[in-house]
Structures are given as C-alpha cells and as structure tokens.
Design a protein around this motif. Structure first.
Motif, PDB file in Angstrom:
ATOM      1  N   VAL A  95      -8.203  -0.185   1.677  1.00 18.32           N
ATOM      2  CA  VAL A  95      -7.715  -1.532   1.431  1.00 18.32           C
ATOM      3  C   VAL A  95      -6.718  -1.759   2.819  1.00 18.32           C
ATOM      4  O   VAL A  95      -6.793  -2.752   3.470  1.00 18.32           O
ATOM      5  CB  VAL A  95      -6.595  -1.672   0.199  1.00 18.32           C
ATOM      6  CG1 VAL A  95      -6.180  -3.107   0.073  1.00 18.32           C
ATOM      7  CG2 VAL A  95      -7.418  -1.458  -1.156  1.00 18.32           C
TER       8      VAL A  95
ATOM      9  N   GLN B 189      -8.482   5.898  -2.015  1.00 15.57           N
ATOM     10  CA  GLN B 189      -8.987   4.456  -1.902  1.00 15.57           C
ATOM     11  C   GLN B 189      -8.053   3.355  -1.253  1.00 15.57           C
ATOM     12  O   GLN B 189      -8.621   2.534  -0.842  1.00 15.57           O
ATOM     13  CB  GLN B 189      -9.261   4.338  -3.258  1.00 15.57           C
ATOM     14  CG  GLN B 189     -10.135   2.966  -3.349  1.00 15.57           C
ATOM     15  CD  GLN B 189     -11.558   2.975  -2.876  1.00 15.57           C
ATOM     16  OE1 GLN B 189     -12.027   4.209  -2.594  1.00 15.57           O
ATOM     17  NE2 GLN B 189     -11.965   2.084  -2.521  1.00 15.57           N
ATOM     18  N   ALA B 190      -6.826   3.805  -1.530  1.00 18.13           N
ATOM     19  CA  ALA B 190      -5.771   2.723  -0.629  1.00 18.13           C
ATOM     20  C   ALA B 190      -5.917   2.588   0.568  1.00 18.13           C
ATOM     21  O   ALA B 190      -5.716   1.459   1.092  1.00 18.13           O
ATOM     22  CB  ALA B 190      -4.417   3.374  -1.032  1.00 18.13           C
ATOM     23  N   TRP B 191      -6.286   3.770   1.300  1.00 11.21           N
ATOM     24  CA  TRP B 191      -6.676   3.449   2.705  1.00 11.21           C
ATOM     25  C   TRP B 191      -7.792   2.427   3.129  1.00 11.21           C
ATOM     26  O   TRP B 191      -7.625   1.923   4.083  1.00 11.21           O
ATOM     27  CB  TRP B 191      -6.974   4.829   3.305  1.00 11.21           C
ATOM     28  CG  TRP B 191      -6.103   6.004   3.365  1.00 11.21           C
ATOM     29  CD1 TRP B 191      -6.117   7.046   2.950  1.00 11.21           C
ATOM     30  CD2 TRP B 191      -4.797   5.948   3.899  1.00 11.21           C
ATOM     31  NE1 TRP B 191      -5.063   7.859   3.063  1.00 11.21           N
ATOM     32  CE2 TRP B 191      -3.986   7.018   3.796  1.00 11.21           C
ATOM     33  CE3 TRP B 191      -4.077   4.787   4.593  1.00 11.21           C
ATOM     34  CZ2 TRP B 191      -2.799   7.435   4.259  1.00 11.21           C
ATOM     35  CZ3 TRP B 191      -2.803   5.082   5.218  1.00 11.21           C
ATOM     36  CH2 TRP B 191      -2.153   6.588   4.772  1.00 11.21           C
TER      37      TRP B 191
ATOM     38  N   ILE C 284       0.741  -1.230   0.056  1.00 14.77           N
ATOM     39  CA  ILE C 284       0.125  -0.141   0.051  1.00 14.77           C
ATOM     40  C   ILE C 284       0.713   1.277   0.218  1.00 14.77           C
ATOM     41  O   ILE C 284       0.665   2.232  -0.902  1.00 14.77           O
ATOM     42  CB  ILE C 284      -0.912   0.038   1.209  1.00 14.77           C
ATOM     43  CG1 ILE C 284      -2.056  -1.071   0.997  1.00 14.77           C
ATOM     44  CG2 ILE C 284      -1.608   1.300   1.250  1.00 14.77           C
ATOM     45  CD1 ILE C 284      -3.133  -0.914  -0.018  1.00 14.77           C
TER      46      ILE C 284
ATOM     47  N   VAL D  82       2.858   1.638  -3.718  1.00  8.58           N
ATOM     48  CA  VAL D  82       1.874   1.977  -4.392  1.00  8.58           C
ATOM     49  C   VAL D  82       1.577   3.669  -4.269  1.00  8.58           C
ATOM     50  O   VAL D  82       1.363   4.309  -5.373  1.00  8.58           O
ATOM     51  CB  VAL D  82       0.595   1.216  -4.593  1.00  8.58           C
ATOM     52  CG1 VAL D  82      -0.454   1.606  -5.371  1.00  8.58           C
ATOM     53  CG2 VAL D  82       0.775  -0.084  -4.712  1.00  8.58           C
ATOM     54  N   SER D  83       1.239   3.863  -3.027  1.00  2.00           N
ATOM     55  CA  SER D  83       1.074   5.179  -2.720  1.00  2.00           C
ATOM     56  C   SER D  83       2.301   6.234  -3.280  1.00  2.00           C
ATOM     57  O   SER D  83       1.681   7.399  -3.773  1.00  2.00           O
ATOM     58  CB  SER D  83       0.663   5.296  -1.379  1.00  2.00           C
ATOM     59  OG  SER D  83      -0.401   4.776  -0.999  1.00  2.00           O
TER      60      SER D  83
ATOM     61  N   GLN E 124      -7.209   7.709  -6.237  1.00  2.00           N
ATOM     62  CA  GLN E 124      -6.508   6.406  -6.047  1.00  2.00           C
ATOM     63  C   GLN E 124      -5.881   6.429  -4.697  1.00  2.00           C
ATOM     64  O   GLN E 124      -5.834   5.139  -4.276  1.00  2.00           O
ATOM     65  CB  GLN E 124      -5.689   6.006  -7.083  1.00  2.00           C
ATOM     66  CG  GLN E 124      -6.284   6.054  -8.579  1.00  2.00           C
ATOM     67  CD  GLN E 124      -7.469   5.003  -8.526  1.00  2.00           C
ATOM     68  OE1 GLN E 124      -7.284   3.803  -8.087  1.00  2.00           O
ATOM     69  NE2 GLN E 124      -8.625   5.471  -9.029  1.00  2.00           N
ATOM     70  N   LEU E 125      -5.256   7.426  -4.391  1.00  2.00           N
ATOM     71  CA  LEU E 125      -4.352   7.447  -2.990  1.00  2.00           C
ATOM     72  C   LEU E 125      -5.416   7.274  -1.958  1.00  2.00           C
ATOM     73  O   LEU E 125      -5.211   6.499  -0.736  1.00  2.00           O
ATOM     74  CB  LEU E 125      -3.790   8.807  -2.948  1.00  2.00           C
ATOM     75  CG  LEU E 125      -2.339   8.891  -3.572  1.00  2.00           C
ATOM     76  CD1 LEU E 125      -1.780  10.336  -3.360  1.00  2.00           C
ATOM     77  CD2 LEU E 125      -1.158   7.975  -2.607  1.00  2.00           C
TER      78      LEU E 125
ATOM     79  N   TRP F   1       1.845   6.899  -6.989  1.00  2.00           N
ATOM     80  CA  TRP F   1       0.686   7.705  -7.176  1.00  2.00           C
ATOM     81  C   TRP F   1       1.457   8.971  -6.744  1.00  2.00           C
ATOM     82  O   TRP F   1       1.216  10.139  -7.520  1.00  2.00           O
ATOM     83  CB  TRP F   1      -0.305   7.547  -6.492  1.00  2.00           C
ATOM     84  CG  TRP F   1      -1.326   6.404  -6.982  1.00  2.00           C
ATOM     85  CD1 TRP F   1      -1.784   5.221  -6.512  1.00  2.00           C
ATOM     86  CD2 TRP F   1      -1.682   6.254  -8.289  1.00  2.00           C
ATOM     87  NE1 TRP F   1      -2.329   4.458  -7.317  1.00  2.00           N
ATOM     88  CE2 TRP F   1      -2.743   5.100  -8.732  1.00  2.00           C
ATOM     89  CE3 TRP F   1      -1.676   7.110  -9.531  1.00  2.00           C
ATOM     90  CZ2 TRP F   1      -3.342   4.664  -9.722  1.00  2.00           C
ATOM     91  CZ3 TRP F   1      -2.221   6.681 -10.683  1.00  2.00           C
ATOM     92  CH2 TRP F   1      -3.224   5.624 -10.590  1.00  2.00           C
TER      93      TRP F   1
END
Length: 277
Positions: free
Chosen positions: A99, A95-97, A49, A52-53, A92-93, A56
């Motif tokens: 997960v 939304q990562a939270w 996570i 990936v962040s 997208q950043l 972005w």
C-alpha cells in the motif's frame, strides 16, 4: 410483512448502558490519532500505514511473549498456535508495504522534511520483536534512553533468553546434546552458530517420529524467520523506490543499512540442517 428473527430491525440499538462497537474499540481515540504536519495528500497514508503496523507489532509481541512463557515450561503444543498467529500477522505487516508503495518519491518529498529525525528505526515495539527473536544489540537501546518506561522493559528483553534460546533449552531437556556454553551464554549478544547444536537438530530431523513436537516447532520457527525476511526485503525495496540511496531520516545509511539487515540469520542451524541432512 413477516418479522424474521434475523431482520435488521431486531438488532440491538440502545447503547446508553452498554458497549457499542465504537466504544468497545475506542474508535474515537483511534481515528483521531492522525495528525499530519503538512497539507500533503499522502502524509495521511504514511501515518496510517505506520500506525497500523504498530498495532500488528503489538499483537506479535503479545503472541511471542505468551509462546515463550509456555516454551519455558516445556510446553510445545499451544505455542505452535501462537507462532502461527505471529506468522499471519507478519503477512499483514509485509502487505502494508504494498500500500505504501503507491506513494511516489515526489509525493513523499512533499512532507518528508516535516517530521525531522523521526524514523521507524526508533520503533520500540519492532525492537522488542527483534530482541525476542534473538537479533540482540545493546546499541539499539540508545534511541530509547529518553524514555525510562520503554528503555527498562527493552533492556530486560535484551538480557533474557530469546525464542531460539528457549527452544534449545527444550532440546537439552529432551536429552539432546546442547553445549552448556550455548545454554548459559550472554543473552545480550546475538546468537552464533554452533556445530553441536547443528548435530542436535540433525538428530531431530532424522527421527521425526520420536521428536515430532521439536521438529514441528523448528519448522514453525522457520516460518517466522521466513516472514521476517520478507518483511525486511519489502521494507528495503519500498525505501529504495521512494528515496533511493538518500540517508534515512533517523540517521542510518538508509538502503545500505536495510541491505545489511536482510542478511541477518536468526536461527542458523535450522537453515544449515537442510544442507547436512
């Protein structure tokens, strides 16, 4: 059997002298960058996570810099597309939270002590985004003092006009009254609200036909800040549900620090103009 033009067997399969999907993306390097320090199942999630962040964030920095370069030249149309891409990347950043929230406090405690004082607070890409958007604070350079290759570029961004500063220069170039003290302020410090700047934005919002490009740019800046606030809020709630009010791994107060960050306003006159119209 008819050999259709779109049949899978017609796809290119020899990559001895050219790029394949994996080689172009350097997938071997990308997928080998996860090195958990424990056997905890959720540590891989935690690593991925954040990695990936950072990707972005890299794109956001790229788009913000490009947009700001054009705004500095007085160009407003192309930056709107770039800022729209920033907004989509921010989504997208955020939304990562969602997960990461699948990790419970018990899961996190299995590996939290392993990475010591490492913290997202030390992300130089995130700090670059903050500086580009105008949340300036020279103290935030300190965690990067051990990395001259990072500290130097960050110090340059700190001392340079922010996205909002460049936007205010555009207003002045279009004949709107923006005080010289605002246009030539100390850019290492955070921006403070100004009544004359608010009046300039009121002129834009009351005559959108004349100032359509500035009006559209203002609304796009609000999109960026709106999404930045959502990211911060999701960060806050993720941390609170994972560690409660424990101190953050990087030494901050954790939830207390994040709550203060949620209150920061980047483009104050663009919010205040709604009340004044």
């Amino acid at each position: 059997m008819t050999d259709h033009a779109d049949a899978p067997q017609r796809a290119h399969t020899d990559f001895t002298e050219g790029f394949s999907y994996g080689s172009y993306l350097h997938l071997d390097t990308l997928l080998s960058a996860q090195h958990p320090l424990t056997d905890a199942h959720d540590e891989r999630l935690f690593l991925l996570i954040h990695q990936v962040s950072e990707l972005w964030l890299n794109l956001i920095v790229h788009e913000l810099r490009a947009a700001m370069t054009l705004l500095d030249q007085g160009i407003t149309d192309a930056p709107l597309k770039m800022l729209t891409r920033v907004v989509r990347a921010q989504e997208q950043l955020t939304q990562a939270w969602e997960v990461l929230k699948t990790m419970t406090p018990a899961d996190y405690l299995q590996f939290r002590s392993a990475f010591g004082q490492a913290s997202g607070f030390q992300s130089y890409q995130y700090r670059t985004v903050e500086f580009l958007l105008g949340n300036k604070n020279p103290v935030m350079l300190r965690p990067h003092a051990h990395r001259p290759d990072v500290h130097g570029p960050l110090a340059e961004v700190l001392a340079a006009p922010s996205l909002y500063d460049l936007t205010l220069r555009l207003l002045a170039a279009r004949g709107l009254q923006v005080p010289e003290a605002v246009l030539h302020r100390d850019f290492t410090q955070p921006y403070t609200p100004n009544d004359e700047v608010l009046d300039a934005w009121l002129t834009v919002y009351r005559d959108t036909d004349r100032y359509w490009d500035l009006y559209e740019l203002a609304e796009k800046l609000l999109d960026v800040e709106d999404n930045f606030r959502r990211w911060r809020f999701n960060h806050l709630t993720t941390v609170e549900r994972t560690i409660g009010f424990k101190r953050g791994s990087g030494g901050t107060s954790g939830v207390g620090y994040l709550r203060q960050a949620v209150q920061i306003v980047l483009f104050p006159e663009l919010w205040a103009v709604r009340t004044s119209l």
